[in-house]
Write a protein that holds these residues in place. Structure first.
Motif, mmCIF file in Angstrom:
data_model
loop_
_atom_site.group_PDB
_atom_site.id
_atom_site.type_symbol
_atom_site.label_atom_id
_atom_site.label_comp_id
_atom_site.label_asym_id
_atom_site.label_seq_id
_atom_site.Cartn_x
_atom_site.Cartn_y
_atom_site.Cartn_z
ATOM 1 N N ARG A 1 0.725 -1.395 -0.049
ATOM 2 C CA ARG A 1 -0.033 -0.080 -0.034
ATOM 3 C C ARG A 1 0.789 1.236 0.010
ATOM 4 O O ARG A 1 2.194 1.256 0.372
ATOM 5 C CB ARG A 1 -1.034 -0.020 1.240
ATOM 6 C CG ARG A 1 -2.125 -1.097 1.168
ATOM 7 C CD ARG A 1 -3.019 -0.585 0.289
ATOM 8 N NE ARG A 1 -4.035 -1.479 0.062
ATOM 9 C CZ ARG A 1 -4.283 -2.547 -0.858
ATOM 10 N NH1 ARG A 1 -3.125 -2.679 -1.670
ATOM 11 N NH2 ARG A 1 -5.282 -3.557 -0.863
ATOM 12 N N ILE A 2 0.369 2.549 -0.600
ATOM 13 C CA ILE A 2 0.945 3.345 -0.680
ATOM 14 C C ILE A 2 0.062 4.332 -0.187
ATOM 15 O O ILE A 2 -0.628 4.798 -0.573
ATOM 16 C CB ILE A 2 1.338 3.995 -2.098
ATOM 17 C CG1 ILE A 2 2.390 2.862 -2.739
ATOM 18 C CG2 ILE A 2 1.920 5.401 -2.248
ATOM 19 C CD1 ILE A 2 2.433 3.199 -4.118
ATOM 20 N N ASN A 3 0.651 4.690 1.363
ATOM 21 C CA ASN A 3 -0.314 5.493 2.146
ATOM 22 C C ASN A 3 0.107 6.859 2.645
ATOM 23 O O ASN A 3 -0.510 7.627 3.301
ATOM 24 C CB ASN A 3 -0.822 4.783 3.570
ATOM 25 C CG ASN A 3 0.443 4.250 3.967
ATOM 26 O OD1 ASN A 3 1.606 4.698 3.483
ATOM 27 N ND2 ASN A 3 0.179 2.940 4.677
ATOM 28 N N SER A 4 1.366 7.274 2.089
ATOM 29 C CA SER A 4 1.934 8.838 2.066
ATOM 30 C C SER A 4 2.827 9.105 0.880
ATOM 31 O O SER A 4 3.120 7.951 0.280
ATOM 32 C CB SER A 4 2.558 8.776 3.412
ATOM 33 O OG SER A 4 3.802 7.990 3.462
ATOM 34 N N ARG B 1 -3.310 0.926 -9.458
ATOM 35 C CA ARG B 1 -4.074 2.334 -8.873
ATOM 36 C C ARG B 1 -4.969 1.958 -7.672
ATOM 37 O O ARG B 1 -4.562 2.801 -6.713
ATOM 38 C CB ARG B 1 -5.235 2.645 -9.918
ATOM 39 C CG ARG B 1 -6.294 3.576 -9.389
ATOM 40 C CD ARG B 1 -5.866 5.033 -9.306
ATOM 41 N NE ARG B 1 -5.390 5.692 -7.961
ATOM 42 C CZ ARG B 1 -4.943 6.621 -7.573
ATOM 43 N NH1 ARG B 1 -5.377 7.901 -8.195
ATOM 44 N NH2 ARG B 1 -4.607 7.021 -6.215
ATOM 45 N N ALA B 2 -5.190 0.769 -7.551
ATOM 46 C CA ALA B 2 -5.918 0.184 -6.131
ATOM 47 C C ALA B 2 -5.061 0.302 -4.956
ATOM 48 O O ALA B 2 -5.498 0.358 -3.704
ATOM 49 C CB ALA B 2 -6.590 -1.107 -6.300
ATOM 50 N N ALA B 3 -3.674 0.281 -5.232
ATOM 51 C CA ALA B 3 -2.786 0.160 -4.025
ATOM 52 C C ALA B 3 -2.354 1.544 -3.689
ATOM 53 O O ALA B 3 -1.637 1.585 -2.566
ATOM 54 C CB ALA B 3 -1.738 -0.683 -4.403
ATOM 55 N N ILE B 4 -2.590 2.487 -4.296
ATOM 56 C CA ILE B 4 -2.204 3.819 -4.010
ATOM 57 C C ILE B 4 -3.482 4.780 -3.450
ATOM 58 O O ILE B 4 -4.405 4.920 -4.036
ATOM 59 C CB ILE B 4 -1.882 4.530 -5.356
ATOM 60 C CG1 ILE B 4 -0.570 3.802 -5.883
ATOM 61 C CG2 ILE B 4 -1.287 6.266 -4.948
ATOM 62 C CD1 ILE B 4 -0.395 4.046 -7.409
ATOM 63 N N ASP B 5 -3.193 5.336 -2.402
ATOM 64 C CA ASP B 5 -4.243 6.067 -1.581
ATOM 65 C C ASP B 5 -4.539 7.124 -2.328
ATOM 66 O O ASP B 5 -4.078 8.004 -2.535
ATOM 67 C CB ASP B 5 -3.917 6.271 -0.149
ATOM 68 C CG ASP B 5 -4.940 6.808 0.699
ATOM 69 O OD1 ASP B 5 -5.893 7.605 0.131
ATOM 70 O OD2 ASP B 5 -4.749 6.709 1.932
ATOM 71 N N GLU B 6 -6.083 7.196 -2.533
ATOM 72 C CA GLU B 6 -6.647 8.359 -3.683
ATOM 73 C C GLU B 6 -6.500 9.722 -2.632
ATOM 74 O O GLU B 6 -6.565 10.643 -3.273
ATOM 75 C CB GLU B 6 -7.822 8.245 -3.937
ATOM 76 C CG GLU B 6 -7.778 6.849 -4.987
ATOM 77 C CD GLU B 6 -9.184 6.861 -5.710
ATOM 78 O OE1 GLU B 6 -9.915 8.068 -5.778
ATOM 79 O OE2 GLU B 6 -9.492 6.015 -6.395
ATOM 80 N N ASP B 7 -6.475 9.862 -1.325
ATOM 81 C CA ASP B 7 -6.283 11.105 -0.616
ATOM 82 C C ASP B 7 -5.020 11.289 -0.651
ATOM 83 O O ASP B 7 -4.575 12.451 -0.547
ATOM 84 C CB ASP B 7 -6.536 10.596 0.980
ATOM 85 C CG ASP B 7 -8.094 10.227 1.399
ATOM 86 O OD1 ASP B 7 -8.937 10.726 0.366
ATOM 87 O OD2 ASP B 7 -8.390 9.831 2.107
ATOM 88 N N VAL B 8 -3.869 10.500 -0.987
ATOM 89 C CA VAL B 8 -2.580 11.078 -1.002
ATOM 90 C C VAL B 8 -2.226 11.331 -2.440
ATOM 91 O O VAL B 8 -1.748 12.517 -2.576
ATOM 92 C CB VAL B 8 -1.525 9.800 -0.545
ATOM 93 C CG1 VAL B 8 -0.260 10.251 -0.813
ATOM 94 C CG2 VAL B 8 -1.956 9.393 0.967
#
Length: 367
Positions: free
Chosen positions: A105-108, A149-156
């Motif tokens: 996950r990419i969360n930042s 795309r699903a692994a990348i936080d859309e808020d970030v």
């Protein structure tokens, strides 16, 4: 200058002593400093073996890693290991292997927080005497291909352009730092560019909401952004295969789909290409390779222990030379011998016999 006439991809079978040490460390029976010392000794020995065989490049066999790519990717700032798992199928002559690695996950924001593999490269560099130390890392594409795309936080990253800018900038910083440590031979390992030749893989990309017809062009653009600032004197190559896990593979198909963009637009100095069987297609895509670029023919398989016939290797080199000048060609295994800690199904003796055959064949072909 690398890539050399006889070269290799990077990973090597872990010796039994190192595998035991890793098991003991995982079980809490071996301190980290003792594991590190065992790794040091194993790397010093395998560097010596590479030089004795006559290889002009030497790696640490990726002995400090469990995986060719995830040990690097998880050390990028902003990337974390997810609780859920991916489902990947690998294939071999006997059937299918189910593989369920952790998702990421990419969360930042993606960033470089440290020089990844700095200590590993510095130790490798201290051990070589005649060979050029070569470092292998996964390409930027692998951070995206693992989950899309699903692994990348859309808020970030509400816009993926921001993700790509940050990722390439982090890689460019890593390349610059490695150069400062004295790295002159860097290889970006990239299965995605080979996977995308497989129609089934492109169907998977479409199902994820990606753009299967143009994703390879995006990857090429971002790799270029990562390496275009490399200093003079640093050779950067890429290695592309269709999966390598316990002598099994994940994709099939020749390089035809990506060839024109890959060979004419990707600004690397050389291409390590898998050509060990029919699954990899023919040499015709090499007609797009421009003058000055090097192609390392992966004609010797790492998936089986049987030694190739030297005359057959020479015939295949001659066949490839119909599409790209012989002087631009080199010889290598089609992949690493141990892309993950488990390794492929062959012995240490068979591994080194194959590397020796590559050196011997290259000397007879190119002098």
């Amino acid at each position: 200058m690398p890539p050399f006439r006889a070269d290799h991809v990077g990973s090597l079978l872990r010796p039994a002593s190192l595998l035991r040490a890793r098991e003991e460390f995982a079980a809490g029976k071996l301190p980290a400093d003792e594991l590190h010392a065992i790794e040091d000794a194993a790397i010093a020995e395998v560097v010596r073996r590479q030089e004795e065989i006559g290889l002009e490049s030497a790696t640490d066999g990726e002995f400090r890693r469990a995986s060719w790519h995830m040990d690097f990717i998880y050390r990028l700032g902003g990337v974390t290991q997810a609780d859920e798992r991916m489902h990947v199928q690998f294939f071999n002559e006997d059937g299918t292997i189910e593989f369920d690695p952790p998702a990421l996950r990419i969360n930042s924001p993606v960033r470089l927080e440290e020089t990844i593999f700095a200590d590993a490269f510095t130790y490798l560099k201290s051990q070589v005497t005649t060979a050029t130390p070569k470092l292998t890392i996964p390409s930027p594409s692998m951070v995206h291909y693992r989950g899309g795309r699903a692994a990348i936080d859309e808020d970030v990253y509400p816009d993926l352009d921001g993700f790509w800018r940050d990722l390439s900038a982090a890689y460019a910083d890593e390349v610059s730092r490695l150069a400062a440590l004295g790295c002159t031979y860097l290889q970006l390992d990239d299965t995605s560019l080979a996977y995308l030749n497989d129609p089934k893989q492109r169907e998977m990309i479409a199902a994820q909401g990606g753009d299967p017809e143009h994703q390879h062009e995006r990857y090429i653009k971002q790799i270029n952004a990562a390496i275009d600032g490399r200093p003079e004197g640093m050779t950067v190559t890429t290695h592309m295969c269709r999966g390598n896990f316990r002598s099994s593979w994940a994709a099939s198909g020749g390089y035809d789909f990506v060839a024109e963009a890959l060979f004419t637009q990707l600004n690397v100095d050389g291409f390590f290409l898998e050509f060990d069987d029919e699954r990899s297609g023919g040499f015709a895509p090499l007609r797009f390779v421009p003058p000055g670029k090097r192609v390392v023919l992966g004609l010797v398989t790492t998936k089986r222990g049987a030694l190739e016939d030297k005359d057959q290797l020479k015939r295949r080199i001659d066949e490839a030379a119909k599409y790209v000048d012989l002087d631009q060609l080199s010889l290598s295994p089609q992949c690493g011998f141990s892309s993950t800690v488990e390794g492929n199904v062959l012995t240490q003796d068979q591994q080194f016999a194959k590397l020796g055959l590559i050196v011997e064949t290259a000397r007879e072909v190119w002098g």
